[in-house]
Design a protein around this motif. Structure first.
Motif, short mmCIF file in Angstrom:
data_model
loop_
_atom_site.label_atom_id
_atom_site.label_comp_id
_atom_site.label_asym_id
_atom_site.label_seq_id
_atom_site.Cartn_x
_atom_site.Cartn_y
_atom_site.Cartn_z
N PRO A 42 45.59 52.90 36.24
CA PRO A 42 45.83 53.29 37.63
C PRO A 42 46.39 54.72 37.65
N ARG A 87 49.56 44.63 30.23
CA ARG A 87 48.45 43.72 30.50
C ARG A 87 47.15 44.49 30.41
N VAL A 129 42.95 44.59 29.99
CA VAL A 129 41.69 43.88 30.27
C VAL A 129 40.56 44.59 29.54
N LEU A 187 45.95 41.35 25.61
CA LEU A 187 44.71 41.11 26.35
C LEU A 187 44.89 39.90 27.26
N VAL A 188 44.63 40.09 28.56
CA VAL A 188 44.77 38.97 29.49
C VAL A 188 43.45 38.46 30.01
N SER A 189 42.38 39.22 29.84
CA SER A 189 41.11 38.73 30.35
C SER A 189 39.93 39.41 29.67
N LYS A 247 39.70 45.10 37.96
CA LYS A 247 41.01 44.50 37.70
C LYS A 247 42.09 45.59 37.57
N VAL A 248 41.70 46.76 37.03
CA VAL A 248 42.66 47.86 36.92
C VAL A 248 42.90 48.47 38.30
N ARG A 249 41.84 48.63 39.06
CA ARG A 249 41.99 49.24 40.38
C ARG A 249 42.86 48.37 41.29
N LEU A 250 42.73 47.07 41.15
CA LEU A 250 43.56 46.16 41.95
C LEU A 250 45.02 46.18 41.51
N GLY A 251 45.28 46.79 40.36
CA GLY A 251 46.65 46.83 39.88
C GLY A 251 47.04 45.57 39.13
N GLU A 252 46.10 44.66 38.95
CA GLU A 252 46.43 43.41 38.25
C GLU A 252 46.58 43.65 36.76
N ALA A 253 45.83 44.62 36.23
CA ALA A 253 45.96 44.95 34.81
C ALA A 253 46.55 46.35 34.71
N ASP A 254 47.31 46.58 33.61
CA ASP A 254 47.91 47.90 33.41
C ASP A 254 46.90 48.89 32.86
#
Lengths: 257, 269
Positions: free
Chosen positions: A112, A129, A131, A165-167, A178-185
């Motif tokens: 991000p 986190r 991905v 690794l989470v996903s 997933k990165v853009r949503l901020g869910e992954a670092d």
């Protein structure tokens, strides 16, 4: 009741008409790697301007899934794979024509905007986190190859990243999402996936974590087609490697083949 | 086609059955042929090997945990919703009923995105959850929430319909005999709606077991943590489609068993 029968016949006639109507244009179905989405949409427009007799239909997914679909007999005419390995898989069971490299790309770290993550080593920090695309996905394979570049055997970088690794996403665009949503670092994706996205930044991999670039290859799936359709597919492949096609790919951040 | 109830039973006129019966057969073929395809193509001889592989074991275990937890959560949260909707008249009841049923018609990926915007790190409740030290995304809890979100409506709708059909006089009678609300619920209401509740539970479980889109969007795909059976099938499909066929067959058998065992029971009642 006769009215129902008339209606039914009318519907059938209409359906028959639909299938007849499409004859004037030949449809070129292109199965393309997810990372090619914007570039190939632009190529589709440019190609159709030049060839109004052809209608290009694009189907995007992870190259590994497209390869499986083609192996199951999916009606893709042209396959644009992000990894020669996936084209080899298809080529083992179906004849390929006009196969060639059309572009290259490089794996980078995607974070991000404003993230403190700067290098590959930061990906292994406890609590991050991360991905990645799955191991079978081209972007996932390239990313894991890059992580293997760790210079010291004692420092298990890849192990550290795998712990974070989470996903395992099924295509590279899902990683970016997933990165853009901020869910992954952080995630690992292609440099072209981040281009022009103000919410994301990329961190280039530096030696020894650089791998050879991702190679995009195109081929026509040549079995079970009329010659005319095969030719149409080859024309599309030619177009992608022509100066026009190459300029579009370059404008979307892809490297020359 | 008109029916005359006053007339003695007579054979209906017309040729409607010539149309409907072939269409019914065609429809049946549409459902049955893909299942036959799975059975015919799956390398059944390798079933043992596939079942023993760690990825499949993990996915089966996780699917069991996630689907049972989702059914439990649906029951704990969903039954009260059904009860309130069935027992009370209040403004906005129809709206709430629609909202509760919405996940049934929503594309599951949209459900996943909605969950992200609510419970994700940058979601509405993200800061609150973070201050409480709760991280949901990419956890088994997220997979359970995703399954609950899409599956609970099946339970709620079944329960609500059943609760509305319960003979209120029986409940009132129990009340005049001095029974508490909870006791009435336990001894009068629940036995009356038991078959519908069971049907709702079966559908809810089957839906939770099959959940894919919301899970992969909200919870990601990680073996042993969020990779349930449908996600494992999808991942296997990308490389080893024989394995994917076998996994699909396992899912098919489990889902069919659930529906057969539970729904069969209910229809009889």
């Amino acid at each position: 009741m006769p009215r129902t029968l008339t209606l039914l016949l009318l519907v059938l006639a209409a359906l028959a008409g639909c299938t007849r109507g499409g004859q004037t244009q030949q449809t070129i179905t292109v199965f393309a790697a997810a990372s090619l989405t914007e570039a190939f949409r632009a190529i589709e427009r440019a190609y159709e301007l030049e060839h109004p007799e052809h209608d290009v239909e694009l189907n995007f997914a992870g190259s590994q899934l497209l390869a499986t679909q083609l192996l199951e007999g999916a009606p893709g005419l042209v396959f644009a794979s992000a990894d020669p390995v996936q084209l080899d898989r298809v080529g083992a069971e179906r004849p390929l024509a006009s196969r060639r490299g059309v572009a290259t790309n490089r794996i980078v770290i995607v974070v991000p905007a404003g993230s403190a993550i700067m290098t590959v080593w930061d990906l292994a920090d406890p609590g991050r986190r991360v991905v990645l695309a799955g191991e079978a996905v081209p972007a996932g394979r390239y990313a894991r190859l890059a992580l293997l570049g760790s210079p010291l055997d004692s420092v298990d970088l890849r192990g550290g990243v795998e712990r974070n690794l989470v996903s395992n996403e099924t295509d590279v665009r899902a990683v970016v999402a997933k990165v853009r949503l901020g869910e992954a670092d952080a995630g690992m994706a292609y440099a072209t996936d981040v281009l022009g996205d103000p919410q994301l930044e990329l961190r280039e991999l530096s030696p020894p974590f650089t791998v050879e670039p991702a190679r995009y290859e195109l081929a026509v799936i040549a079995d079970g087609r009329e010659q005319a359709l095969r030719d149409a597919g080859m024309q599309f492949v030619e177009f992608v490697s022509s100066p026009t096609g190459q300029a579009i790919l370059a404008a979307h951040g892809f490297g020359p083949p | 086609m008109t029916t005359h109830n006053s007339n003695p039973p007579a054979r209906a006129q017309g040729w409607g059955h010539y149309l409907l019966i072939p269409l019914a057969l065609l429809g049946l073929a549409l459902f049955v042929i893909p299942l036959l395809g799975l059975i015919a193509r799956a390398p059944i001889a390798e079933l043992g090997v596939v079942l023993r592989s760690p990825a499949v074991g993990a996915a089966l275990r996780l699917s069991a945990v996630v689907s049972v937890a989702a059914v439990g959560l649906s029951l704990v949260l969903g039954f009260p919703i059904a009860w309130v909707l069935a027992r009370f008249e209040f403004p906005g009841r129809r709206l709430i009923r629609a909202v509760v049923a919405l996940p049934m018609v929503l594309p599951p990926v949209v459900a996943g995105v909605a969950l992200l915007t609510a419970l994700g790190r940058r979601g509405l409740l993200g800061p609150l959850l973070e201050s409480l030290g709760i991280e949901l995304a990419f956890t088994t809890t997220a997979a359970i929430l995703a399954a609950t979100f899409v599956a609970a409506p099946f339970l709620i709708i079944a329960c609500e319909a059943a609760l509305e059909n319960v003979d209120r006089e029986l409940e009132d009678a129990a009340a005049t005999l001095g029974a508490t609300r909870l006791r009435i619920l336990w001894t009068v209401t629940l036995p009356a709606i038991w078959p519908s509740l069971l049907a709702g539970l079966a559908l809810c479980w089957a839906r939770a077991l099959g959940e894919f889109g919301a899970t992969i969007t909200f919870a990601g795909n990680f073996r042993g943590r969020t990779q349930t059976m449908p996600l494992a099938v999808y991942e296997a499909l990308q490389t080893d489609h024989e394995g994917a066929l076998l996994l699909s067959l396992i899912m098919l058998a489990i889902s069919l068993a659930i529906l057969f065992a539970l729904r069969g029971k209910l229809v009889r009642r």
